[in-house]
Design an enzyme around this catalytic site. Sequence first.
Site, PDB file in Angstrom:
ATOM      1  N   SER A 195      -3.010 -12.713   3.310  1.00 29.54           N
ATOM      2  CA  SER A 195      -3.669 -12.331   1.651  1.00 29.54           C
ATOM      3  C   SER A 195      -2.597 -12.855   0.786  1.00 29.54           C
ATOM      4  O   SER A 195      -2.717 -13.041  -0.232  1.00 29.54           O
ATOM      5  CB  SER A 195      -4.023 -11.147   1.509  1.00 29.54           C
ATOM      6  OG  SER A 195      -3.062 -10.172   1.677  1.00 29.54           O
TER       7      SER A 195
ATOM      8  N   LYS B 138       0.746  -1.236  -0.124  1.00 28.41           N
ATOM      9  CA  LYS B 138       0.012   0.031   0.101  1.00 28.41           C
ATOM     10  C   LYS B 138       0.789   1.145   0.122  1.00 28.41           C
ATOM     11  O   LYS B 138       0.279   2.398  -0.138  1.00 28.41           O
ATOM     12  CB  LYS B 138      -1.160  -0.037   1.182  1.00 28.41           C
ATOM     13  CG  LYS B 138      -1.784  -1.267   1.203  1.00 28.41           C
ATOM     14  CD  LYS B 138      -2.804  -1.252   0.037  1.00 28.41           C
ATOM     15  CE  LYS B 138      -4.109  -0.468   0.036  1.00 28.41           C
ATOM     16  NZ  LYS B 138      -5.127  -0.538  -0.993  1.00 28.41           N
TER      17      LYS B 138
HETATM   18  N1  PMP Z   1      -3.518  -7.572   1.179  1.00 29.71           N
HETATM   19  C1  PMP Z   1      -3.434  -6.711   1.979  1.00 29.71           C
HETATM   20  C2  PMP Z   1      -2.997  -7.205   3.350  1.00 29.71           C
HETATM   21  C3  PMP Z   1      -3.874  -5.590   2.260  1.00 29.71           C
HETATM   22  O1  PMP Z   1      -3.978  -4.848   2.921  1.00 29.71           O
HETATM   23  C4  PMP Z   1      -4.702  -5.159   0.905  1.00 29.71           C
HETATM   24  C5  PMP Z   1      -5.208  -3.707   0.630  1.00 29.71           C
HETATM   25  N2  PMP Z   1      -6.409  -3.776   1.278  1.00 29.71           N
HETATM   26  C6  PMP Z   1      -4.719  -6.059  -0.314  1.00 29.71           C
HETATM   27  C7  PMP Z   1      -4.385  -7.314   0.260  1.00 29.71           C
HETATM   28  C8  PMP Z   1      -5.318  -5.849  -1.512  1.00 29.71           C
HETATM   29  O2  PMP Z   1      -4.858  -4.625  -2.446  1.00 29.71           O
HETATM   30  P1  PMP Z   1      -5.696  -3.753  -3.098  1.00 29.71           P
HETATM   31  O3  PMP Z   1      -6.571  -2.930  -2.202  1.00 29.71           O
HETATM   32  O4  PMP Z   1      -4.876  -3.026  -4.124  1.00 29.71           O
HETATM   33  O5  PMP Z   1      -6.735  -4.468  -4.077  1.00 29.71           O
END
Ligand code: PMP
Length: 317
Positions: free
Chosen positions: A277, A60
């Site tokens: 994630s 991010k």
């Molecule tokens: N994984 C994590 C740990 C995140 O913090 C985020 C952001 N919400 C994402 C995946 C997904 O990324 P994006 O917001 O670019 O879809």
Amino acid sequence: MDKSILEEKLTLPISFPDQDLWSTIGNTPLIRLQRLTDGFAESVEIYGKAEWFNPGSSVKDRPAAAILSKALSNGLLKEDRVFLDSSSGNMGIAYATLGAPLGIRVHIAIPSNAGPERLTILRALGAELTLTDPLEGSEGARVVAAEMAAENPSLYYYANQYSNPANWQAHYTTTGPEILSQTNGRVTHFVAGLGTTGTLMGTGRYLREVLPDIRLVAVQPDGPIHGLEGLKHLPTSNVPEIYEPTLPDETIPVTTEQAYEMVRRLGKEEGLFVGISAAAAVVAALNLAKRIEEGVIVVILPDSGMKYLHQPIWDVK
Ligand code: PMP
């Protein structure tokens, strides 16, 4: 593929300001998975992009830098205006990391159950917090931030990462070109989880432009109630304004149990201590790898396991 397009894209300028901390964003390592791929075709390679190497420890930092620098260059943060957004953790930490050296006041609306690591890190970085209803999740935090901005528009600049085009544009100008260059244009599949969807939209758009045959694979939780922090189950969520449903070629659902199991395997077998994630994205990448004869799969690993230490995921008695 047209070679001249590839060369032109490889030299695309990265337009983050040249401040000391900010200049360390991006150019994160691409790490080949060595052991999880045992038993797969030799000609299938899987690489993880290790986004915790960013200064705020997650993917991010890229959109946060783009959103902050756009707000600064448009004069939206003059006269001590407070920078406001909602976040479930990583985006808030990224804003606070990058805002601190510039003296920007950062205010984050965040669910009160976001996890002790995140709240401590945010406070350590000087962020002001509004804790929101844990039952309402990230959507509730978004509503609260929007209300705060509407009630006090002269105090707050509301960044709204879900609808701010600088979110996906950051990935279009950095993540995409980096992957192209680190694989020497060999990438055939790109895998990323969907949260705000900025990572997949920006990186995917860039790669599709340069390599029209690339397959873009989205990853999401298998249902509305899940433990894949940072990801959204789009069919039951408010779909982010920046999401374009026709861009991904495929969406792979992953269960929380699969991701937890993969978190443990990534640590023990690959030496990669990643977040949930990231593990979910690797589950999807392996699912894909089993179905193809050859290819170069790049999967985004958004953060490390450090922010999940309070969770009973690792069996380390
Ligand atoms: N994984 C994590 C740990 C995140 O913090 C985020 C952001 N919400 C994402 C995946 C997904 O990324 P994006 O917001 O670019 O879809």
